[in-house]
Write an enzyme that holds these catalytic residues in place. Structure first.
Site, PDB file in Angstrom:
ATOM      1  N   ASP A  71      -0.076  -9.311 -15.906  1.00 40.78           N
ATOM      2  CA  ASP A  71       0.259 -10.690 -16.294  1.00 40.78           C
ATOM      3  C   ASP A  71       1.498 -10.745 -17.180  1.00 40.78           C
ATOM      4  OD1 ASP A  71      -1.411 -12.323 -14.900  1.00 40.78           O
ATOM      5  OD2 ASP A  71      -3.058 -12.143 -16.327  1.00 40.78           O
ATOM      6  N   GLU A 141      -3.415 -16.165 -23.360  1.00 39.89           N
ATOM      7  CA  GLU A 141      -4.308 -16.096 -22.200  1.00 39.89           C
ATOM      8  C   GLU A 141      -5.457 -15.151 -22.514  1.00 39.89           C
ATOM      9  OE1 GLU A 141      -2.387 -14.675 -18.641  1.00 39.89           O
ATOM     10  OE2 GLU A 141      -4.318 -14.400 -17.661  1.00 39.89           O
ATOM     11  N   GLN A 192     -18.498 -27.594 -13.990  1.00 38.77           N
ATOM     12  CA  GLN A 192     -19.317 -28.218 -15.039  1.00 38.77           C
ATOM     13  C   GLN A 192     -20.037 -27.154 -15.875  1.00 38.77           C
ATOM     14  OE1 GLN A 192     -21.937 -31.340 -13.565  1.00 38.77           O
ATOM     15  NE2 GLN A 192     -20.580 -31.676 -11.820  1.00 38.77           N
ATOM     16  N   GLY A 359       4.050   6.402  -8.016  1.00 40.64           N
ATOM     17  CA  GLY A 359       2.716   6.886  -7.697  1.00 40.64           C
ATOM     18  C   GLY A 359       2.398   8.171  -8.439  1.00 40.64           C
ATOM     19  N   CYS A 386      10.874   5.885  -8.797  1.00 40.44           N
ATOM     20  CA  CYS A 386      10.148   6.865  -9.606  1.00 40.44           C
ATOM     21  C   CYS A 386       9.614   7.993  -8.730  1.00 40.44           C
ATOM     22  CB  CYS A 386       9.064   6.188 -10.435  1.00 40.44           C
ATOM     23  SG  CYS A 386       8.601   7.164 -11.872  1.00 40.44           S
ATOM     24  N   GLY A 388       9.097   7.865  -5.717  1.00 39.31           N
ATOM     25  CA  GLY A 388       9.924   7.756  -4.511  1.00 39.31           C
ATOM     26  C   GLY A 388      11.259   8.467  -4.667  1.00 39.31           C
ATOM     27  N   GLN A 390      11.560  11.130  -6.880  1.00 33.85           N
ATOM     28  CA  GLN A 390      11.193  12.546  -7.004  1.00 33.85           C
ATOM     29  C   GLN A 390      10.929  13.153  -5.623  1.00 33.85           C
ATOM     30  OE1 GLN A 390       7.841  12.494  -9.701  1.00 33.85           O
ATOM     31  NE2 GLN A 390       9.090  11.967 -11.478  1.00 33.85           N
ATOM     32  N   HIS A 527      11.930   2.374 -13.156  1.00 34.01           N
ATOM     33  CA  HIS A 527      11.297   1.333 -12.327  1.00 34.01           C
ATOM     34  C   HIS A 527      12.107   0.044 -12.414  1.00 34.01           C
ATOM     35  CE1 HIS A 527       7.389   3.248 -11.397  1.00 34.01           C
ATOM     36  NE2 HIS A 527       7.593   3.896 -12.533  1.00 34.01           N
ATOM     37  N   GLU A 529      12.003  -2.483 -10.657  1.00 36.82           N
ATOM     38  CA  GLU A 529      11.217  -3.683 -10.308  1.00 36.82           C
ATOM     39  C   GLU A 529      10.726  -4.451 -11.530  1.00 36.82           C
ATOM     40  OE1 GLU A 529      10.326  -0.529  -9.727  1.00 36.82           O
ATOM     41  OE2 GLU A 529       8.174  -0.188 -10.011  1.00 36.82           O
TER      42      GLU A 529
END
Ligand code: GLN
Length: 550
Positions: A71, A141, A192, A359, A386, A388, A390, A527, A529
């Site tokens: 999150d 949250e 409810q 991974g 990462c 990927g 290596q 990373h 992303e």
């Protein structure tokens, strides 16, 4: 004085509480306010780093190296700003602080009790975020659903805050309204019950976000209003949508921003969601597909596959595709399948580009390596993240440099060619079984080699551009790993054409590898992303997607 908005969930989990919280933030930010968000997770784990992704989904990493709930990734994407370790707490983390304080005589001889000392620590942590972020609005949250034993102390903290500052705290319940097939009608009863359960903790929701397959109709709004003791205008319809980035716009249509300000006695000066509207227009109107395959191991829970494990990767692909006005089509490719049926590797040709994401461990690794080889040999755009990166190094060492059975020591400790090896300080961690928060974590700088593919990507697509002392491009990206490219093999790999295009200068670590003379072949130890935003795609993803549509 900051305002606090607590968001709790009712009926069931997984209905988009995080995205709802983020979207509320967007609405307030679009009105010019400074907004931040905090996630509270009820489990004992001190952070999300030690948890199996099947249990918990993706582990998101902040700039300051916190391994946390996904999150926080939503908060960063919707607010387009960084959140930090302080923006995350778990039961374990809160108890740990209280116990340490007690050990240091911080309670001055007092008997330390679960109530009120635990909620007080929660409140102290919220106060710290408020102070340091200087936010006008702090969204909090609360994980889990109301009625669970686990989040009681957090609801208690929320209740105490409201008692102390009644004008500054607001409660929102994100609930779910099922439409059972057999009945064919939207049912309000579970909501409810959720409200009653929340009432039993001393909290009355001010606003209910009614998640459902469809929009709420008038009779349902009326019913919820009457039975849940809340004005009809405060029952906000939140139907399923095709893209999560439509949610702030939908909420605004339901007057959610106005209602919130109203409750705080603040005037609504209008809201500017133009950037989001433009994005949604692109999302809805892009029809030409860009097909990306993600080769990973499947994360299955019974009969269900959990794609949440790679959520930031998926979002980053989408952001980049939309940036190029394309429709992202993402496919899950099971790496274990390629181990059993190597002939099926040829299906990779159907994709514009292939990603091997982060991974751990050996399951499916040889399949990933085979897929990387196929991309390299067939000029299919490849992005390795990462693990990927290596494994791309392992593949190149084996099949181009002739280092037979080269490997990462994560998989084969006795390999004759440990091209990926554990960092010295990590050896100690592994020996002592120090696994929590002990990887190389968070943001580290990296210098790019001039003229490289990576350099070109950042030059074309990054908004902020920084230079190193030597005048080269300097970037900063987030990490989460124990293993690194082994510098002893650097020359061998370079001699055969692998380019080390990103280096961490402080420790001389290879952060990016790439191959020239290929459409696109880049592997990053970090990373990327985690830093992709819907309104600001990540340069490497933008360049990767561009290569797939050339
Ligand atoms: N398992 C690898 C390491 O620990 C890669 C980690 C990852 O992909 N996040 O270095």
């Amino acid at each position: 004085m900051a305002k606090y908005i607590f968001v709790a969930g009712g009926v069931m989990s997984g209905i988009g509480k995080g995205v709802a919280t983020s979207s509320i933030g967007t609405l307030l930010q679009a009105r010019g306010y400074n907004v931040t968000a905090i996630k509270i997770d009820p489990y004992i784990n001190v952070d999300a780093g030690t948890m199996n992704p099947i249990e918990h989904g993706e582990v998101f990493v902040t700039e300051d190296g916190m391994e946390c709930d996904q999150d926080l990734g939503n908060y960063e994407r919707f607010l387009d700003k960084n959140v930090y370790s302080m923006n995350y707490m778990t039961t374990g983390r809160v108890y740990q602080t209280v116990i340490n304080r007690e050990r240091n005589l911080g309670y001055e001889g007092k008997c330390v009790e679960v109530v009120p000392d635990i909620p007080e620590e929660v409140i102290r942590r919220i106060a710290r975020v408020t102070r340091e972020s200087k936010a006008d609005f702090v969204l909090i949250e609360i994980g889990g659903t109301v009625g669970e034993y686990q989040n009681m102390l957090f609801l208690e903290a929320a209740r105490m805050m409201r008692l102390r500052r009644p004008k500054d705290a607001l409660f929102i319940l994100v609930s779910y309204l099922p439409v059972p097939k057999m009945i064919g009608e939207m049912k309000t009863k579970p909501t409810q019950y959720a409200v009653r359960t929340l009432n039993s903790t001393g909290i009355q929701p001010d606003i209910i976000l009614a998640r459902a397959e469809r929009a709420l109709d008038a009779p349902r709004k009326k019913k919820i209003s009457l039975f849940c003791n809340i004005a009809e205008e405060d029952v906000i319809s939140a139907p399923d949508i095709t893209s999560i980035y439509e949610i702030p716009i939908n909420f605004e249509k339901e007057n959610l921003g106005k209602r919130i300000l109203n409750k705080f006695d603040m005037r609504d000066m209008g809201c500017d969601l133009r950037q989001w509207e433009k994005l949604v227009e692109v999302i809805q109107n892009s029809s030409e597909p860009v097909k990306i395959g993600i080769v990973g191991k499947y994360f299955e829970s019974g009969e269900f596959i959990l794609s949440d494990v790679y959520i930031s990767v998926i979002e980053a692909v989408k952001h980049a595709a939309w940036f190029h006005k394309r429709k992202p089509e993402i496919s899950w490719l099971n790496s274990e399948h390629y181990e059993k049926y190597p002939e099926s590797l040829s299906e990779l040709k159907a994709y514009g580009g292939i990603i091997v994401p982060g991974g751990f461990g050996s399951r499916g690794v040889e399949g990933k390596i085979a897929a990387i080889r196929f991309c390299r040999e067939n000029n299919i755009p490849y992005l390795g993240l990462c693990y990927g990166m290596q494994l791309a190094t392992v593949e190149f060492a084996r099949n181009v440099c002739g280092l037979e059975k080269a490997n990462t020591t994560e998989i084969d400790q006795k390999t004759a060619y440990p091209v990926i090896d554990v960092m010295a300080e990590q050896k100690v961690n592994i020996q002592k079984k120090h696994f929590g928060a002990s990887m190389r974590l968070g943001a580290y700088p990296c210098e790019l080699q001039a003229g490289s593919i990576a350099h070109g990507a950042y030059k074309s697509f990054s908004v902020k551009q920084e230079k190193s002392e030597r005048g080269n491009f300097l970037i900063s990206e987030r990490h989460r790993h124990r293993y690194e490219l082994n510098n002893e093999y650097r020359k061998t790999l370079e001699d055969k054409g692998m380019v080390m295009s990103g280096i961490n200068l402080d420790r001389n670590l290879v952060e990016i590898v790439e191959l020239q003379g290929h459409k696109f072949f880049v592997g990053t130890q970090f990373h990327p992303e985690f830093k992709s935003r819907p309104l600001r795609p990540h340069p490497l993803f933008a360049a990767f997607v561009k290569a797939t549509i050339l």
